[in-house]
Design a protein around this motif. Structure first.
Motif: not given
Length: 425
Positions: A268-292
């Motif tokens: 459960g704990t990882p979800l508290m951090f992965v979901i915000p990271w995913m949203l930031v990637k989607l809104l701020k760094e939505n480029k290629e495969c999110w590997a950079i």
């Protein structure tokens, strides 16, 4: 040059040479901007009178009108990935006496691009680094595959033998699962990245599709899953440390007899951090495969919980070692003179279980390491992370005395049943 243009051929070549998705995407984006600026300039500049070579964009550089019999020098295009190294170079074209751009023997428009080509020394260095990184990838692919196979069989053993069902082994089993899913996610992510960047590029439409958000969905999902399972892996290390602390010292963080809190901690704990990271990637760094990670501040969303778990695990590790040392010293006064050897064995056994090796890199961040030091860090991290699952499976299943004893009992039972069946026949 193919009809689809120089930029398509250039990006095809870069892709074959192993250029990163970020470089391909940025180069194409800069080329589009360069093309738009050129076409705008072509429309705005006043026309020459008389005989002259027409202004044009030949998909490589932007050419102005030129008088017959002259050579035109244009600065190297700014979209080239190595533009900063050739900023004083020029690309040349000649305007013929007939008012037409000179062509080569194959009928293609002639241009001299020698001053805009990538420096060979830089190219060789980049190629060497790519070869090193490829060897690292082969290393961790072998490591994760070996870990995956060994952990699967270890998990089957723990779950199939009923006498091994206990709180300690349930936590071990979840740690094994987190290792398995981490290995699968890493291998799947690599496959999807290869599939995404190895698409055949023949036209601009192919290139635009490869760089589109729709084409990157698969590898982005794999990237999110990988980050989740890496975090889950670290928080099951945390669960192992908390459980052992509760058994040997005292229950501080979680109730030692309840399984659900450990499940919530690990999964459960990882979800508290992965979901915000995913949203930031989607809104701020939505480029290629999110590997950079262009903005390393966003990467701290994943890094902070890992560093926190590693630091707490290290403190628990040191406290448990202190308890073990005191008990071994007490035993040494009675009947165990080899307490130092037993302490060393306990230490080496706990390191992979708690993920203590992560402390080696807690202060050596990606921003601080460069050149050879970075390669050394990557090698150590890749080796330890990929083979750690195999080591944990060996220490806590295959070489565990309790597991070996139960396996021997099962084997003896199966042998007796086979003998009874054979005698009955």
């Amino acid at each position: 040059m193919a009809p689809s243009g120089w930029i398509v051929g250039c990006l095809c070549w870069m892709s074959l040479q192993g250029a990163s998705g970020k470089v391909l995407e940025e180069t194409y984006s800069k080329w589009l901007k360069y093309k738009d600026d050129c076409l705008r300039q072509i429309q705005q500049d006043p026309q020459l009178s008389g005989l002259y070579c027409n202004r044009s964009f030949d998909l490589y550089a932007c050419w102005p009108d030129a008088l017959p019999g002259t050579t035109v020098n244009i600065s190297c295009p700014s979209y080239l990935p190595w533009a900063h190294t050739v900023q004083h170079g020029v690309v040349r074209r000649r305007c013929g006496l007939d008012g037409q751009w000179v062509r080569d023997s194959e009928g293609q428009l002639w241009r001299d691009m020698t001053e805009c080509e990538e420096d060979q020394t830089t190219y060789i260095e980049e190629l060497w680094i790519k070869q090193v990184m490829l060897s690292f990838r082969i290393l961790y692919t072998v490591g994760y595959t070996l870990s995956l196979l060994s952990l699967l069989s270890a998990l089957i053993i723990l779950l199939s033998i009923r006498k091994l069902h206990c709180m300690r082994n349930y936590i071990h089993a979840n740690l094994f699962v987190s290792f398995i899913l981490r290995a699968v996610a890493v291998l799947l992510k690599d496959c999807l990245l290869d599939q995404h960047w190895s698409r055949q590029i023949n036209t601009h439409a192919d290139l635009q599709h490869m760089l589109s958000h729709r084409a990157a969905i698969g590898c982005r999902i794999a990237q999110v899953l990988m980050q989740y399972f890496v975090l889950a892996n670290h928080y099951w290390f945390f669960g192992e440390a908390v459980y052992l602390h509760s058994v040997l010292i005292t229950s501080v963080f979680l109730d030692n007899n309840k399984y659900l809190p450990y499940v919530l901690l690990g999964w459960g704990t990882p979800l508290m951090f992965v979901i915000p990271w995913m949203l930031v990637k989607l809104l701020k760094e939505n480029k290629e495969c999110w590997a950079i990670n262009e903005n390393m501040n966003y990467w701290w969303i994943i890094r902070v919980p890992i560093l926190f778990a590693s630091l707490v695990n290290f403190l628990i590790f040191m406290k448990i070692l202190k308890v073990i040392l005191s008990k071994l010293r007490a035993d040494n006064q009675q009947r165990y003179p080899d307490y130092k050897l037993r302490l060393a064995k306990a230490t080496l056994t706990l390191i992979p279980l708690f993920g203590v090796h992560e402390m080696v890199f807690i202060f050596a961040t990606d921003e601080q390491t460069r050149g050879v030091l970075r390669l050394i860090k990557v090698f150590i991290a890749v080796f330890l992370n990929s083979f750690q699952g195999f080591l944990v499976a060996v220490l806590y299943c295959y070489s565990n005395k309790e597991v070996k004893a139960e396996l021997q009992k099962c084997l003896r039972g199966w042998r007796r049943r086979l003998e009874v069946m054979c005698c009955a026949q």
